[in-house]
Enzyme design. Structure first.
Site, PDB file in Angstrom:
ATOM      1  N   THR A 119      74.339  56.184  59.997  1.00  0.00           N
ATOM      2  CA  THR A 119      74.991  54.611  59.843  1.00  0.00           C
ATOM      3  C   THR A 119      74.251  54.062  58.726  1.00  0.00           C
ATOM      4  OG1 THR A 119      73.709  53.980  61.503  1.00  0.00           O
ATOM      5  CG2 THR A 119      75.909  54.306  61.930  1.00  0.00           C
ATOM      6  N   GLU A 120      73.033  54.352  58.370  1.00  0.00           N
ATOM      7  CA  GLU A 120      72.142  53.950  57.334  1.00  0.00           C
ATOM      8  C   GLU A 120      72.586  54.427  55.965  1.00  0.00           C
ATOM      9  OE1 GLU A 120      71.065  52.629  60.843  1.00  0.00           O
ATOM     10  OE2 GLU A 120      70.611  54.574  60.369  1.00  0.00           O
ATOM     11  N   ARG A 157      73.761  54.205  50.275  1.00  0.00           N
ATOM     12  CA  ARG A 157      73.412  54.835  49.117  1.00  0.00           C
ATOM     13  C   ARG A 157      74.693  54.533  48.125  1.00  0.00           C
ATOM     14  NH1 ARG A 157      71.137  60.742  50.892  1.00  0.00           N
ATOM     15  NH2 ARG A 157      69.549  59.860  52.481  1.00  0.00           N
ATOM     16  N   ARG A 165      60.005  61.725  61.080  1.00  0.00           N
ATOM     17  CA  ARG A 165      60.639  60.558  61.728  1.00  0.00           C
ATOM     18  C   ARG A 165      62.038  60.787  62.263  1.00  0.00           C
ATOM     19  NH1 ARG A 165      60.112  58.760  56.413  1.00  0.00           N
ATOM     20  NH2 ARG A 165      61.783  59.133  55.093  1.00  0.00           N
ATOM     21  N   HIS A 169      73.483  68.586  48.242  1.00  0.00           N
ATOM     22  CA  HIS A 169      74.317  68.306  49.575  1.00  0.00           C
ATOM     23  C   HIS A 169      75.105  69.752  49.236  1.00  0.00           C
ATOM     24  CE1 HIS A 169      72.733  64.583  50.042  1.00  0.00           C
ATOM     25  NE2 HIS A 169      73.113  63.863  48.952  1.00  0.00           N
ATOM     26  N   LEU A 180      79.036  78.688  71.218  1.00  0.00           N
ATOM     27  CA  LEU A 180      78.340  77.559  70.677  1.00  0.00           C
ATOM     28  C   LEU A 180      79.148  76.340  70.551  1.00  0.00           C
ATOM     29  CD1 LEU A 180      76.023  76.674  69.344  1.00  0.00           C
ATOM     30  CD2 LEU A 180      76.624  77.296  67.246  1.00  0.00           C
ATOM     31  N   ASP A 194      67.298  67.565  56.029  1.00  0.00           N
ATOM     32  CA  ASP A 194      66.751  66.478  55.134  1.00  0.00           C
ATOM     33  C   ASP A 194      66.263  67.176  53.845  1.00  0.00           C
ATOM     34  OD1 ASP A 194      66.288  64.051  53.805  1.00  0.00           O
ATOM     35  OD2 ASP A 194      64.627  63.641  55.180  1.00  0.00           O
TER      36      ASP A 194
END
Ligand code: IPE
Ligand code: IPE
Ligand code: MG
Length: 247
Positions: free
Chosen positions: A72-73, A77, A200, A43, A137, A26
């Protein structure tokens, strides 16, 4: 810097390695804002951080790394940012697949197909598939992922299998539910890292994180690098995980 990373790696106790680390990457937007750049540049820069973290994860023999790429939220944007993010994730995967293969990394997408174009989903699947013989990995990209959506899809699949008599209601327990999630075959995360100062889950691995340890940093994702990643692991190794039991 290289030296400092090596010093930290040397301090890691191989017997107390987290098996699975999950990261909520984030702060890309705020990073860009700090440099007066458009959000998408944040990004872009974030992909560089991710490349470093995947590389060192392999080097230290981490078994599972899961990163939150798109929730999914995040569809709420701007269309421009959504399109950019979707494109960036797929293009980065395609661009990196050969290097990832060289490093023996197995890649999986975790998330729903909902709202994604079929061609997108197919391309992602086919690219990931090229890595499925790898034994190092396992790198999971939570893409179009939402923990609640994951649980909804598990409910639907379970009820269908009951209707089709593949399972019966009596079979439902925690293990069965886990096996209907996108993360089936993947152990629960031991350590969840979130950058950018937010504390969160934002709908990330909500079922799987029941006993995860959390590690937060104010560092914005594009500035996150190996040193802090090692610090998070070292901190994890000093935690007392009790799982409700007492000696
Ligand atoms: C994280 O950075 C990347 C994604 C959510 C895809 P953000 O875009 O959330 O950055 P902030 O939180 O606005 O700084
Ligand atoms: C979570 O970050 C999703 C990803 C990192 C992909 P967000 O920035 O979308 O979460 P909120 O809105 O701060 O909770
Ligand atoms: Mg954010």
């Amino acid at each position: 810097m290289k030296n400092e990373i090596t010093k930290l790696i040397d301090q890691i106790d191989p017997n107390r390695m987290p098996k699975h680390i999950a990261i909520i990457m984030d702060g890309n937007g705020r990073w860009a804002k700090n440099y007066k750049l458009p959000r998408i540049q944040g990004h872009r820069k974030g992909v560089d951080s991710l490349r470093k973290i995947v590389k060192i994860s392999g080097d230290i023999d981490l078994k599972y790394l899961t990163v939150y790429g798109f929730s999914t939220e995040n569809w709420t944007r701007s269309k421009m940012e959504v399109n950019f993010l979707l494109k960036l994730i797929l293009e980065s995967l395609v661009k990196e697949i050969d290097d990832l293969n060289k490093n023996n990394v197995l890649i999986r997408f975790l998330g729903t197909e909902k709202k994604l174009e079929v061609s997108y989903y197919k391309k992602a699947y086919e690219t990931c598939k090229k890595s499925w013989k790898n034994t190092g990995l396992q790198f999971n990209i939570a893409m179009n992922y939402g923990g609640r959506q994951e649980i909804v899809e598990a409910f639907l699949a379970i009820s269908k299998d009951i209707k089709d008599s593949k399972i019966s209601e009596k079979d439902i327990d925690e293990k069965l539910i886990s096996n209907y999630l996108y993360t089936k075959m993947i152990p629960d995360p031991d350590l969840i890292i979130r950058t950018s100062g937010e504390q969160r889950l934002s709908n990330f691995l909500i079922w799987q994180s029941a006993y995860a340890e959390f590690w937060f940093t104010d560092t914005l994702w594009p500035d996150f690098a190996e040193i802090e990643f090692m610090q998070a692991i070292l901190d994890f190794q000093n935690r007392d995980r009790r799982f409700g039991a007492r000696k």
